[in-house]
Scaffold this active site. Structure first.
Site, PDB file in Angstrom:
ATOM      1  N   GLU A  44     -15.927 -47.395 -45.095  1.00 16.58           N
ATOM      2  CA  GLU A  44     -17.158 -48.140 -45.373  1.00 16.58           C
ATOM      3  C   GLU A  44     -18.392 -47.128 -45.606  1.00 16.58           C
ATOM      4  O   GLU A  44     -18.433 -46.260 -44.680  1.00 16.58           O
ATOM      5  CB  GLU A  44     -17.465 -48.938 -43.805  1.00 16.58           C
ATOM      6  CG  GLU A  44     -16.926 -50.280 -44.065  1.00 16.58           C
ATOM      7  CD  GLU A  44     -17.368 -50.891 -42.735  1.00 16.58           C
ATOM      8  OE1 GLU A  44     -18.335 -50.705 -42.049  1.00 16.58           O
ATOM      9  OE2 GLU A  44     -16.252 -51.825 -42.100  1.00 16.58           O
ATOM     10  N   ASP A  55     -27.747 -53.175 -36.115  1.00 16.13           N
ATOM     11  CA  ASP A  55     -27.205 -51.757 -35.811  1.00 16.13           C
ATOM     12  C   ASP A  55     -27.862 -51.233 -34.455  1.00 16.13           C
ATOM     13  O   ASP A  55     -29.139 -51.522 -34.204  1.00 16.13           O
ATOM     14  CB  ASP A  55     -27.542 -50.797 -36.952  1.00 16.13           C
ATOM     15  CG  ASP A  55     -26.464 -51.226 -37.917  1.00 16.13           C
ATOM     16  OD1 ASP A  55     -25.136 -51.002 -37.530  1.00 16.13           O
ATOM     17  OD2 ASP A  55     -26.716 -51.459 -39.036  1.00 16.13           O
ATOM     18  N   TYR A 170     -14.111 -58.852 -40.621  1.00 19.62           N
ATOM     19  CA  TYR A 170     -14.605 -58.042 -39.550  1.00 19.62           C
ATOM     20  C   TYR A 170     -14.544 -58.741 -38.205  1.00 19.62           C
ATOM     21  O   TYR A 170     -15.604 -59.720 -38.240  1.00 19.62           O
ATOM     22  CB  TYR A 170     -16.066 -57.509 -40.261  1.00 19.62           C
ATOM     23  CG  TYR A 170     -16.301 -56.427 -39.535  1.00 19.62           C
ATOM     24  CD1 TYR A 170     -16.447 -56.262 -38.113  1.00 19.62           C
ATOM     25  CD2 TYR A 170     -16.953 -55.343 -40.152  1.00 19.62           C
ATOM     26  CE1 TYR A 170     -17.197 -55.187 -37.602  1.00 19.62           C
ATOM     27  CE2 TYR A 170     -17.643 -54.137 -39.601  1.00 19.62           C
ATOM     28  CZ  TYR A 170     -17.683 -54.053 -38.290  1.00 19.62           C
ATOM     29  OH  TYR A 170     -18.334 -52.940 -37.864  1.00 19.62           O
TER      30      TYR A 170
END
Lengths: 263, 404
Positions: A44, A55, A170
């Site tokens: 990735e 994040d 995911y």
């Protein structure tokens, strides 16, 4: 079956992440090549964004470093990085970024370049199921999988998301943002079971995994493990020596995810 | 005061033409859905509406005055100027209108912890206030640059029992505070309600904030009718994310004769890099949960923005403003720091009102446009907040050193 799904065939997948242009163009190329050599099944590549709301501090810092090195950091530079990577490895690649980056380049142009350079999928944390319609036609046309995220609080959305998924799914290990942690949601097996009931698309767990023990544990639940912040930390800490460290780390993690026989 | 109409706009989809939406991490999607459903339910619930009404009247001190600024009108020599005095609300700004509504919703949803972002600190203070009133836990995220330039408001929030987190990521201003609040929310959803202060973010925030702030124009419309029997010719309000502006516009959007003007923060000038004039300088994009207009570079990185006003230096506008701008229903004009500071001093001396530097962007536009209008025309200008918090920084801007 897409190229990303293929990467899970007869094995558990180890999927490391690093941020593009961290620390620079050459470094990114060398780091991705090292991850591929170490046995990464998919890599990735994060496209830095000024405001990465999904994040944690480690990846935020990587984005800041990457943008400090090149404040404009045009998308074409990122595509050039991929081009350089492609001269050395054919490891399956996906981009992780925020939707505005793709939107500004243009959905058609962006996915066309992805197809041309062998970017097989996109992970876009701020594009939930309800908003993927605008990108989907271009992505389909150019064989780019839109990899959805499923979380421990997705509830009755799990099946809807899983049914629409291609490439891989995911699975977010726990609440919060990316970054190393010592505990994961305790109902991940149930979550993966619910996904598997409605699709054959493989699952990979990410958010917080950094030790081989955790990778082994997560790979027993799902079809693969995604590791971001730990790889980014290696890049931050070792600079030019990062490729060697990343190679060793990948070998270790790859072994860890395959410590038990495939289901 | 009549009860607030929460069904003013029939479009409750969260889409404003191409703008709006819910571009937000999956972790928050179910929670936003719960919030949307709860709001759709409670906005028609008689008990909720009564509670809201009572709080607006008895706690927030509504209705706020619609004040005829006679000296200003005479001095400028054109249109008659009416000031909607949101500065007289409890906590000193329009922000209280929205926090009362959303905190009441949070309470009915069973939440016990409120989190919020704040720029100038007005929304943080309002949230801390209502949290104290309801006995809820409260944490406020505020850019480090803003905690430094708005120390008084930081202390006020702490005094009210809130915990203030100075945010040191990014450019350390409002957008970074929103990032931090969203990140905190994804960690703790069960008991936590994110009380967004502007008409920005993912649906249902722009809708809820508009509805709760529409009390401004609902009152203004009635009050002006009582005083003059007329509709205004123009409504002017400042725009950062755009909460007081959308509230000031809401009840006039369907009256085509009423011109709607949003005063944006041009900072050092619309043509410079040091600006926050999103509509004039920005372009379409996707950020903070919404498709709207943003100040950004070609790649899509969000620009650091600048304004003397901590409450207006946000690199985007709410999606409904983007829509009103695109369709031409509202106009957006840039007001520089200099013009805003001049207006700050002007309205203090002319009317005896120390208005927030944010609101003074609207006042500055009124100073420009009123002389060009006829004397029988009417401008309603929203004074979104009071300016006590700005006195020290205005003094500094003028080179006067005072202890703050």
């Amino acid at each position: 079956m897409t190229k990303l799904t293929d990467a899970f065939k007869n094995k558990k997948a180890f999927i490391p992440f690093i941020a593009a242009n961290d620390p620079d163009f050459e470094g990114t190329v060398n780091n991705v090549v090292a991850l591929a050599k170490g046995g990464a099944d998919i890599v990735e590549i994060g496209i830095p964004f000024s405001d990465p709301i999904a994040d944690g501090p480690v990846i935020q810092a990587a984005d800041i470093r990457a943008l400090k090195a090149d404040p404009d950091l045009p998308m074409d530079t990122i595509f050039d990085i991929v081009k350089a990577i492609r001269q050395q490895t054919d490891v399956p690649l996906v981009f992780l970024t925020y939707l505005n980056i793709v939107f500004q380049y243009g959905y058609e142009a962006f996915t066309a370049r992805c197809e041309e350079l062998g970017i097989y999928g996109l992970v876009i944390p701020d594009m939930p199921l309800e908003e993927r319609g605008e990108l989907e036609p271009a992505a389909k046309k150019h064989n780019v999988d839109l990899i959805p995220l499923v979380t421990p609080v997705s509830g009755d959305r799990i099946e809807k998301i899983a049914k629409a998924a291609t490439g891989f799914i995911y699975v977010v290990s726990s609440l919060g943002v990316t970054g190393e942690r010592s505990e994961f949601a305790n109902d991940l097996s149930e979550l993966v079971t619910r996904i598997r009931k409605v699709t054959d698309v493989p699952t990979a767990i990410g958010f917080g995994i950094h030790t081989p023990e955790q990778a082994t544990e997560m790979a027993q639940i799902a079809d693969g493990a995604i590791v971001g912040s730990a790889c980014v930390n290696i890049v931050a800490e070792y600079g030019k020596q990062a490729p060697t460290k990343l190679l060793d780390y990948t070998k270790q993690m790859k072994k860890a995810v395959n410590a038990h026989p495939v289901r | 005061m009549t009860e607030l109409n929460l069904n003013l706009n029939k479009n409750t989809t969260g889409r404003y033409g191409d703008y709006g939406g819910q571009y937000i991490p999956e972790t928050l999607m179910n929670e936003l859905d719960r919030m949307t459903k709860a709001y759709e339910h409670y906005k028609n619930d008689p008990e909720f509406k009564t509670e809201l009404h009572d709080l607006l009247v008895d706690y927030a001190n509504r209705p706020s005055l619609l004040y005829y600024a006679e000296r200003m009108t005479k001095d400028l020599g054109g249109a008659q100027i009416y000031l909607k005095r949101e500065d007289l609300n409890h906590t000193g700004a329009h922000k209280i209108n929205n926090v009362i509504g959303q905190a009441l919703l949070a309470k009915h949803m069973g939440k016990t912890r409120l989190i919020a972002e704040t720029g100038a600190g007005q929304h943080g203070v309002a949230t801390a206030t209502i949290a104290a009133y309801f006995g809820m836990e409260c944490e406020v995220f505020m850019g480090k640059k803003d905690t430094d330039r708005q120390k008084l408001n930081v202390y006020r929030m702490e005094l009210l029992g809130a915990k203030v987190h100075p945010v040191t990521s990014g450019s350390m201003v409002l957008k970074d505070a929103i990032n931090a609040a969203l990140q905190d929310w994804t960690k703790r959803i069960d008991d936590t309600y994110y009380l967004m202060g502007s008409a920005t973010g993912p649906h249902p925030y722009p809708l809820m904030v508009r509805d709760f702030q529409s009390v401004i124009s609902q009152e203004a419309k009635t009050q002006l009718k009582e005083k003059t029997g007329k509709l205004p010719d123009m409504v002017v309000a400042c725009v950062g994310g755009g909460s007081n502006a959308i509230g000031s516009f809401a009840n006039f959007i369907d009256d085509p004769s009423v011109q709607l003007v949003g005063a944006e923060a041009a900072g050092k000038g619309v043509e410079t890099e040091l600006t926050a004039a999103t509509v004039e300088r920005g372009s379409n994009g996707i950020f903070h949960g919404m498709k709207s207009m943003f100040l950004q570079n070609k790649t899509g990185q969000i620009n650091p923005v600048y304004s003397i006003s901590a409450g207006l230096d946000y690199p985007g506008v709410g999606p409904e403003h983007a829509y009103l701008a695109k369709t031409g229903r509202a106009q957006y004009v840039g007001i520089t720091d200099d013009e805003a500071v001049d207006a700050f001093e002007y309205i203090a001396k002319m009317e005896g009102i120390v208005a927030a530097i944010e609101s003074c962007h609207a006042v500055a536009y009124v100073r420009k446009i009123a002389p060009k209008m006829r004397k029988d025309q009417i401008i309603v200008c929203t004074l979104s907040g009071r300016g006590d918090k700005d006195v020290a920084s205005i003094a500094k801007y003028r080179g006067v050193d005072i202890d703050d």
